[in-house]
Design an enzyme around this catalytic site. Structure first.
Site, PDB file in Angstrom:
ATOM      1  N   LYS A 177       0.844  -1.193   0.000  1.00  0.00           N
ATOM      2  CA  LYS A 177       0.000   0.000   0.000  1.00  0.00           C
ATOM      3  C   LYS A 177       0.881   1.245   0.000  1.00  0.00           C
ATOM      4  O   LYS A 177       2.026   1.217   0.441  1.00  0.00           O
ATOM      5  CB  LYS A 177      -0.912   0.023   1.242  1.00  0.00           C
ATOM      6  N   ASP A 178       0.314   2.342  -0.469  1.00  0.00           N
ATOM      7  CA  ASP A 178       1.026   3.615  -0.559  1.00  0.00           C
ATOM      8  C   ASP A 178       1.462   4.124   0.808  1.00  0.00           C
ATOM      9  O   ASP A 178       0.763   3.944   1.798  1.00  0.00           O
ATOM     10  CB  ASP A 178       0.123   4.690  -1.178  1.00  0.00           C
ATOM     11  N   ARG A 179       2.593   4.804   0.820  1.00  0.00           N
ATOM     12  CA  ARG A 179       3.048   5.454   2.049  1.00  0.00           C
ATOM     13  C   ARG A 179       2.298   6.759   2.265  1.00  0.00           C
ATOM     14  O   ARG A 179       1.910   7.083   3.382  1.00  0.00           O
ATOM     15  CB  ARG A 179       4.549   5.723   1.961  1.00  0.00           C
TER      16      ARG A 179
END
Length: 174
Positions: free
Chosen positions: A84-86
C-alpha cells in the site's frame, strides 16, 4: 541530457478530447484512502495473529519490520496480502506467525501498540499466514483539490455512450 528534457511528458495520444480541466491529486494523505478487501476474515483460532492495521505515512515493508521487532519474530514470519502507498491513509491486514506457547504462552494484545504512523484497531487468530495476492482487491476514496475547468466539457466517456441494442436470452419455463 539536460534536466529540462525530463520536466515534461511527451504528447501521447488521448482516448478522449482534452477537457481543459485540471486538479491536484494527493495533496494530503487524507486525499487518498485505500481499504484492502481480504479474501477472508480471521476465524479466531490458529497459529497466526491477524492484525487489521491503519497506516498514515508508513509503507507496508516498514510496518512489517516494526511488527516483527515488537513480536520478537523474523521478518519472514510477518505476512501481508499487498503493498500500500506510504502517502495515503490505508487499511490492510498483516499476519504474524506466533503459535500459542511461543514466548509467554499468551496472545500479545497488539491493539495496545502505540506508533505515530500506524495503529492496530483489531486482531484475531487464524490458521494461515497472509501471502501476497490473498485479497479480493482494494477500495479507493480519492479527493481532487483545486479543480479547474468547465465541468461540461470532455465528460462524455464510455459510460455515457448510447448503449448498443442487444437481445436478452430467452427464458425457458421448466
Amino acid at each position: 541530457m539536460t534536466d529540462a528534457q525530463y520536466a515534461t511528458l511527451p504528447q501521447w495520444p488521448h482516448a478522449y478530447p482534452a477537457s481543459g480541466a485540471s486538479a491536484t491529486l494527493k495533496l494530503l494523505d487524507e486525499d487518498f484512502i485505500v481499504t484492502e478487501l481480504p479474501l477472508q476474515l480471521p476465524c479466531g483460532e490458529g497459529e497466526h495473529i491477524w492484525l487489521d492495521i491503519e497506516k498514515n505515512g508508513a509503507n507496508t515493508a516498514f510496518v512489517a519490520q516494526q511488527l516483527a521487532e515488537v513480536a520478537c519474530v523474523q521478518e519472514r514470519d510477518v505476512g501481508y496480502a499487498g503493498l500500500k502507498d506510504r502517502y495515503a491513509i490505508t487499511r490492510q491486514w498483516f499476519s504474524i506467525y506466533l503459535p500459542n506457547g511461543k514466548g509467554k504462552g499468551e496472545t500479545p494484545d497488539l491493539t495496545l501498540l502505540q506508533h505515530p504512523e500506524f495503529n492496530v484497531p483489531n486482531q484475531s487468530r487464524h490458521g494461515k499466514k497472509l501471502r501476497p495476492g490473498d485479497l479480493q482487491g482494494n477500495r479507493f476514496r480519492i479527493v481532487l483539490r483545486d479543480v479547474t475547468g468547465d465541468p461540461t466539457q470532455g465528460t462524455k466517456g464510455p459510460q455515457e455512450k448510447t448503449p448498443r441494442t442487444s437481445r436478452s436470452p430467452r427464458r425457458v419455463k421448466g
